[in-house]
Design a protein around this motif. Structure first.
Motif, PDB file in Angstrom:
ATOM      1  N   LEU A   1       0.828  -1.207   0.000  1.00 29.64           N
ATOM      2  CA  LEU A   1       0.000   0.000   0.000  1.00 29.64           C
ATOM      3  C   LEU A   1       0.865   1.260   0.000  1.00 29.64           C
ATOM      4  N   TYR A   2       1.941   1.232   0.772  1.00 27.21           N
ATOM      5  CA  TYR A   2       2.847   2.381   0.860  1.00 27.21           C
ATOM      6  C   TYR A   2       3.474   2.687  -0.498  1.00 27.21           C
ATOM      7  N   SER A   3       3.979   1.663  -1.166  1.00 29.18           N
ATOM      8  CA  SER A   3       4.620   1.873  -2.467  1.00 29.18           C
ATOM      9  C   SER A   3       3.602   2.240  -3.537  1.00 29.18           C
ATOM     10  N   LEU A   4       2.408   1.676  -3.452  1.00 29.06           N
ATOM     11  CA  LEU A   4       1.360   2.010  -4.423  1.00 29.06           C
ATOM     12  C   LEU A   4       0.956   3.478  -4.315  1.00 29.06           C
ATOM     13  N   LEU A   5       0.782   3.967  -3.089  1.00 29.63           N
ATOM     14  CA  LEU A   5       0.418   5.375  -2.877  1.00 29.63           C
ATOM     15  C   LEU A   5       1.499   6.303  -3.431  1.00 29.63           C
ATOM     16  N   HIS A   6       2.745   6.012  -3.120  1.00 26.04           N
ATOM     17  CA  HIS A   6       3.850   6.874  -3.563  1.00 26.04           C
ATOM     18  C   HIS A   6       4.009   6.840  -5.082  1.00 26.04           C
ATOM     19  N   THR A   7       3.912   5.645  -5.662  1.00 25.30           N
ATOM     20  CA  THR A   7       4.087   5.534  -7.114  1.00 25.30           C
ATOM     21  C   THR A   7       2.955   6.237  -7.855  1.00 25.30           C
ATOM     22  N   ALA A   8       1.728   6.016  -7.405  1.00 23.56           N
ATOM     23  CA  ALA A   8       0.572   6.659  -8.054  1.00 23.56           C
ATOM     24  C   ALA A   8       0.663   8.169  -7.947  1.00 23.56           C
ATOM     25  N   ASN A   9       1.059   8.664  -6.775  1.00 19.66           N
ATOM     26  CA  ASN A   9       1.155  10.114  -6.601  1.00 19.66           C
ATOM     27  C   ASN A   9       2.276  10.701  -7.459  1.00 19.66           C
TER      28      ASN A   9
ATOM     29  N   LEU B   1       1.837  13.462 -11.263  1.00 16.31           N
ATOM     30  CA  LEU B   1       2.259  14.862 -11.347  1.00 16.31           C
ATOM     31  C   LEU B   1       2.678  15.210 -12.778  1.00 16.31           C
ATOM     32  N   PRO B   2       2.412  16.426 -13.219  1.00 13.90           N
ATOM     33  CA  PRO B   2       2.891  16.843 -14.552  1.00 13.90           C
ATOM     34  C   PRO B   2       4.409  17.008 -14.543  1.00 13.90           C
TER      35      PRO B   2
ATOM     36  N   TYR C   1       1.498  21.114  -3.586  1.00 11.46           N
ATOM     37  CA  TYR C   1       2.335  20.241  -2.771  1.00 11.46           C
ATOM     38  C   TYR C   1       1.541  19.566  -1.642  1.00 11.46           C
ATOM     39  N   LEU C   2       0.206  19.660  -1.723  1.00  6.83           N
ATOM     40  CA  LEU C   2      -0.603  19.125  -0.631  1.00  6.83           C
ATOM     41  C   LEU C   2      -0.486  17.609  -0.540  1.00  6.83           C
ATOM     42  N   ARG C   3      -0.594  16.929  -1.698  1.00  7.49           N
ATOM     43  CA  ARG C   3      -0.494  15.466  -1.682  1.00  7.49           C
ATOM     44  C   ARG C   3       0.896  15.004  -1.277  1.00  7.49           C
ATOM     45  N   GLU C   4       1.919  15.697  -1.832  1.00  7.76           N
ATOM     46  CA  GLU C   4       3.288  15.324  -1.476  1.00  7.76           C
ATOM     47  C   GLU C   4       3.536  15.510   0.020  1.00  7.76           C
ATOM     48  N   LEU C   5       3.002  16.603   0.568  1.00 10.70           N
ATOM     49  CA  LEU C   5       3.175  16.880   1.986  1.00 10.70           C
ATOM     50  C   LEU C   5       2.481  15.822   2.836  1.00 10.70           C
ATOM     51  N   GLY C   6       1.281  15.415   2.399  1.00 11.08           N
ATOM     52  CA  GLY C   6       0.553  14.375   3.123  1.00 11.08           C
ATOM     53  C   GLY C   6       1.297  13.052   3.120  1.00 11.08           C
ATOM     54  N   LEU C   7       1.821  12.661   1.944  1.00  7.81           N
ATOM     55  CA  LEU C   7       2.559  11.404   1.858  1.00  7.81           C
ATOM     56  C   LEU C   7       3.892  11.480   2.597  1.00  7.81           C
TER      57      LEU C   7
END
Length: 310
Positions: free
Chosen positions: A152-160, A164-165, A191-197
């Protein structure tokens, strides 16, 4: 302005500029990967084939060996291919797959090391409850939780990362695909998603690290109370390999990602990335087998049997 849809491939960092050095790097990576495959393969075979190694400690060690095999097989083959054929290309989908699997195996290793610290804690601090707290079902559940969390951790990071453009070219300053290098290519202002992750990552990493440190504080308190020197030595000998592997992984990753920007240079970044992504899978089997007589005896029998067949 280009974006993800226009990027068909990325350019990885070349390990060397001259053909001779490229071939040297290929040979070095081949040697390290063969050592990792042999060492981890022997551990997996030894634990799987020997009934008296079917204990929680060796069960988690088998899982650790699988994560080491996975992590080195994710990054090294492509680097060897690029060095041998003098190319830097990796496809967009190949980069996404490499990022996902590297994160998956490296985070699984960290979570498994956290679980293994609990195994050592129960073994030394609560030996009478060892069979109850770490039965076969409990061990299976803990290992499954480590692998599932890593997925789940790697899936979230890879998808996010790949949502990104990307508009700053396609050249990565790394010999494999990793998040910081891909983020450098992003032109996103959100940077909201990046900050959350990032917050999630820090919580997981720090939480596991605190758990490991707390476990070893309790272990050392109990071990230092053991009256006999032989008893203390035996207790330490079961913990030191795990502690060495944790220290190797945490220290190399910390130096690679927390060094001051003034120290950053392509050659240093490359050396540090090799240190945390390639070296631990090759050294971990050696660290665990050096002080474990049971494991060494089974591995020796396996190798003797293999040589006799040939």
């Amino acid at each position: 302005m280009s974006n993800n849809s226009s990027i068909r491939h990325f350019l990885l960092l070349a390990l060397a500029d001259t053909r001779q050095l490229q071939l040297l790097h290929f040979c070095l990576l081949l040697g390290i990967s063969l050592a990792a495959l042999r060492g981890n393969g022997l551990i997996i075979s030894a634990v799987a084939s020997s009934h008296h190694l079917h204990t929680p400690m060796f069960f988690f060690l088998l899982n650790l060996a699988l994560s080491d095999l996975g992590s080195i097989c994710t990054t090294v083959p492509k680097a060897m291919h690029n060095s041998l054929w003098d190319t830097r290309n990796i496809s967009y989908s190949g980069c996404a797959a490499q990022l996902f699997f590297f994160l998956f195996f490296i985070s699984a290793e960290y979570f498994l090391l956290s679980v293994m610290s609990y195994d050592r804690y129960v073994s030394i601090c609560k030996p009478l409850h060892y069979g109850t707290l770490l039965g076969s079902r409990a061990c299976t559940h803990m290992a499954a939780a480590a692998w599932a969390s890593a997925f789940l951790y790697s899936l979230l990071h890879t998808a996010n990362t790949f949502s990104l453009p990307l508009c700053n070219g396609n050249a990565l300053d790394q010999f494999f695909c990793e998040i910081p290098q891909i983020l450098k290519l992003s032109c996103s202002k959100s940077y909201l998603r990046e900050l959350g992750l990032l917050t999630l990552s820090v919580c997981l990493v720090v939480g596991c690290f605190v758990f490991i440190v707390f476990s070893y504080v309790q272990i050392f308190r109990v071990v230092l109370r053991i009256p006999s020197e032989q008893g203390r030595h035996k207790a330490f000998s079961t913990c030191l390999p795990h502690l060495a592997v944790v220290s190797l992984l945490v220290s190399t990753v910390a130096v690679a990602y927390q060094k001051p920007p003034s120290m950053s240079s392509p050659s240093l970044d490359l050396a540090l990335s090799v240190l945390y992504s390639v070296v631990p899978p090759a050294l971990n089997p050696l660290i665990y087998s050096l002080r474990n007589q049971e494991l060494k005896a089974v591995v020796r029998r396996l190798m003797t049997r293999c040589f006799q067949k040939h």
